[in-house]
Each structure stands twice: as structure tokens, then as C-alpha cells.
Design a protein around this motif. Sequence first.
Motif, PDB file in Angstrom:
ATOM      1  N   GLY A   5       0.749  -1.224   0.025  1.00  0.00           N
ATOM      2  CA  GLY A   5       0.008   0.029  -0.060  1.00  0.00           C
ATOM      3  C   GLY A   5       0.853   1.232   0.075  1.00  0.00           C
ATOM      4  N   SER A   6       2.149   1.266   0.758  1.00  0.00           N
ATOM      5  CA  SER A   6       3.018   2.224   0.545  1.00  0.00           C
ATOM      6  C   SER A   6       3.366   2.751  -0.872  1.00  0.00           C
ATOM      7  CB  SER A   6       4.229   2.079   1.465  1.00  0.00           C
ATOM      8  OG  SER A   6       3.888   1.641   2.875  1.00  0.00           O
ATOM      9  N   LEU A   7       3.295   2.010  -1.900  1.00  0.00           N
ATOM     10  CA  LEU A   7       3.667   2.496  -3.396  1.00  0.00           C
ATOM     11  C   LEU A   7       2.641   3.171  -3.811  1.00  0.00           C
ATOM     12  CD1 LEU A   7       4.385  -1.399  -4.605  1.00  0.00           C
ATOM     13  CD2 LEU A   7       6.045   0.339  -3.805  1.00  0.00           C
ATOM     14  N   SER A   8       1.520   3.749  -3.355  1.00  0.00           N
ATOM     15  CA  SER A   8       0.669   4.631  -3.521  1.00  0.00           C
ATOM     16  C   SER A   8       1.236   6.085  -3.386  1.00  0.00           C
ATOM     17  CB  SER A   8      -0.473   4.501  -2.925  1.00  0.00           C
ATOM     18  OG  SER A   8      -0.598   4.779  -1.469  1.00  0.00           O
ATOM     19  N   VAL A   9       2.227   6.230  -2.541  1.00  0.00           N
ATOM     20  CA  VAL A   9       3.057   7.409  -2.144  1.00  0.00           C
ATOM     21  C   VAL A   9       3.830   7.661  -3.310  1.00  0.00           C
ATOM     22  CG1 VAL A   9       4.583   8.545  -0.686  1.00  0.00           C
ATOM     23  CG2 VAL A   9       2.981   7.433   0.240  1.00  0.00           C
ATOM     24  N   PHE A  10       4.522   6.663  -4.004  1.00  0.00           N
ATOM     25  CA  PHE A  10       5.494   6.856  -5.083  1.00  0.00           C
ATOM     26  C   PHE A  10       4.425   7.232  -6.289  1.00  0.00           C
ATOM     27  CE2 PHE A  10       7.826   4.361  -2.215  1.00  0.00           C
ATOM     28  CZ  PHE A  10       8.965   4.951  -2.305  1.00  0.00           C
TER      29      PHE A  10
END
Length: 512
Positions: free
Chosen positions: A172-177
Motif C-alpha cells: 500500500g505504501s507504493l501509492s505514495v510513489f
Amino acid sequence: MAGRPLAWLFSLPTAVVYGSLSLFVSILHNVFLLYYVDTFVSVYKIDKLAFWVGETVFLLWNSLNDPLFGWLSDRVFLSSSPRAGASIPTQDVVLSRLRALSRHGPLLALAFLAFWVQWAPTGMQFLLCLCLYDGFLTLVDLNHHALLADLALSAHGRTHLNFYCSLFSAAGSLSVFASYTVWNKEDFSSFRAFCVVLAVFSGLGFTGATWLLRQRFETEGKTLEALHSASEGPDGEKPCVNEEEKRVTLGEYLQQLARHRNFLWFVGMNLVQVFHCHFNSNFFPLFLEHLLSDQISLSTGSFLLGVSYIAPHLNNLYFLTLCQRWGVYAVVRGLFLLKLGLSLLMLLAGPDHLHLLCIFIASNRVFTEGTCKLLTLVVTDLVDEDLVLNRRKQAASALLFGMVALVTKPGQTFAPLLGTWLLCFYTGHDLFQQPLLTPVGSARPWLDPPAPPRASTLRQGCFYLLVLVPIMCALLQLITWSQFTLHGRRLHMVKAQRQSLSKPWALDIKTV
């Protein structure tokens, strides 16, 4: 052909489906944390007074809604049960929490969308959006964390569930990139469309995952009920609530918590941990700017910032394997000792060792965030001990998570306040006097601003702030953690007692 994907979904392990709920929260929450202030300040042009009024009301609501929703959810479980068979069936509790997640997950996605379209006066929208979003986020988090204590009783089962939560949170942290490619304050349409895609994916994901889990546990519950009825014979009765049970009021519950020694030591330690986590988050860009900006490239700084978001989740996968071998207590104590050792080493080395400084800034945040994620497992152990000590009908897991949040969330507020005060005290550098922060600053500019500190003084002050805060936090945490006794033999005893209380209506842990 349509039956194949459905059959594949039904074949997924419960731990995978449960962990996927973390994905549907994290893809929204990471984007929210990164952009909501910039959106209202730079795009919607909110005025200073409305901004701080909204943040103040949000602070109060954020602190109070955890115990409030936990009490509303779990107050029925607080009654004491003299008979071991008087407990509420575990699958009924699990299904109740899944129904709550199926309702509040899509509503969280809608509340997330409300930030990115201007539909009311800016100040009013800021306040309403913050309170709505945080309310639904709290309902989702409480029920999700409570399921960790309800789905599995053993330390191995809970660690297995938490492993998949960390794995999906990292994804889910990939949404930041991805958000960096569409973020544009001048043309907001692309970012708004990106947020719509995230919200639709999250809402559908919550609906599908909770439906799968409900189908699974409804079937499991019917099977257990049939087996239990057969074992008791045709005249057997299901476990029911004892008519002589004593209702527990909120005041009595608070008195019970005040006598729960391990709970008190844990929240004291966790308050310091929450403070340190948010201190790192608040001042990470400042440390990069004043300690490394003139010595590393912009891409290296961006890489360190990106690593600080995703590495804690990946690192937690390794920590969880250590927990299965050594236990959560030993791993957390080891992380406190590691934090203290690295900070002392950095203090002795000084601010001029570039590579060591880069490693320390990144690892300090990664290990601190990783510790925060492991502490969820400790709260589930406290849920077990609370049930055994007070002989409850059922574990009040959501309520205990809410009470932990009530005591520890002030650390979120203390972190920026104490950090800015210490920086100003030691260097004379007032963050609120910087031109870039004038639109959102809370302090009135001085009529005669002080002379800015020399760059060397400011750099030295940032360095001491970077290393001394972890040293003090580690020392306080090692002292309080040494008083925590829910590990080893005592933890095994509590687990055995809860297992015996839950045995008549326990879920099949193989499902997890």
C-alpha cells in the motif's frame, strides 16, 4: 469460467484475506498524510485561523473517538462470567466485527474523496473532512486490530496474521510513489482522478474481503454449532449468558484498568514510542535539509525519504520471524538496546561522518516505526490477560485498543511541540519565523526578529536533537519495559487460561 476466479478467492488462506485489509487502508492513509495539509493550504487557500481551529478540534476528536467507539463496540463483553461456559461464542464476535468493517471501510473511502473536491467553505470543509475521515479510520482500525486478538489465540497465529498485514501495508505504501507522478497544485484534475481510483479500489476491496471472511466464518460457526449440539445430546443447551452476571460500568472498567499493572507499564512505554515515531516523521525533512542537503544529491534525499515509508513494513517481516523464535518481549527489548547503541555511536562519531549519518537517519526511523508495528501483538496479549483477570464473557479487544490509543495519542502532539521548542532553545532557530512556513504558522511574527543563527550552530543543534532524543527515549523505554511481566511463563499461563475459557466455542485456528 467465472467460477474459477471465485473458487480461487475462496481458497485463499484467512491470514491473506485478513492482511489484505491493511492494503485497502494504507493506500488511502499514506496519500492523506502526505497531501491533505498542502491541498488546503496551497490549493484551497485556507486562512490561518480556520486551519488551527480545525487542527485543534481534530486533536480532541482524534484522542476521544478511540475509547468512545471501543466502549460502544465492546461494553457488552465487560460483564463478569462466573461460569466458564457463559462466554459469548467467538464466531459471533468475529462476524460482528466483519459486518462493521464491511460498512465502515467503503465509508472511509468516501470520506477520503471528500478532501480532494471543494464542496463547502474551506474552513468548514477542513474541519468536517478531518473529523469524518478520522472517525471512519478509527472504526476500521479498532475492528481490524480487534480481529487480530479474536481470530487467533496463540502467539504463532497472531504473528502469522501480522506478517500478512505488514506485507500488504508495504504494498500500500507504493501509492505514495505513484502519487508523485500526478501531484500538481496548478492542475489538480489528474491527482483528483488518481484519488478516485484509489477510493474505488479500496471500497471494493473492503466489500470483497469482508464478504469472503463472513462466508468462511458463518460456515465455520454452523459446523461448530452442530458439533457442539451433537456432543451434548438432543437436550443440550448452547452456552448462554449467566443470569447472575454483573454489569460493569465505565467507572468500574477504568478501575479495573488502573489495577492492571502490565497495562499501565505498557502504555507508559508506548507513549514514549508514539512520541518518538512522530518526532522522526515531523523532523525527518528538517534533518535531511540541515545535516545532509549540501552533501548529498536531491535524488539521494528523495530515496532516503521513500525508504523511510516502505522499509518499516518490509523490515517488520523479519522482526516477526524473530518474534516467532524469541518472543515479542525479547525482540522489542533488543530494538530498544539497538536504538540506544546506535545513538551513542552516532553521538561519539559526530556530525561529519556522512555515510554513518545517512545510515543513522534512515535506520532510526525504520527501526522506530518497526517497533510501533510490533506493539500491536503486545496489546493482543494484554487483551488475553484482561479477560483472564476480570473473567469477562468475551475479550473486549476493541475497547482495550481504544484505551491504549487514548493514553498514547498525546505523544503525537508532544512530538512537534517539544521538538520545535528544543530546537529554538538550543539554536535560536524558530521554525515559525521561516518565510516558507508563514501561511500555516501559528505564531505571530516578532516585530524585531532575532538574528538568524549561524549555519554551523543550526547544524550542530539539529545533530544533537537527532541523537539525544533517541537516547532519552531508549533509556525511558528500557526502564518501563523491564517492569512488564507478561512474557515467558506468565504469558503461557494466561494463554492456557484463555484457551480453556474459549474452548467450547473456539474457532478452528487451522483456518487462520
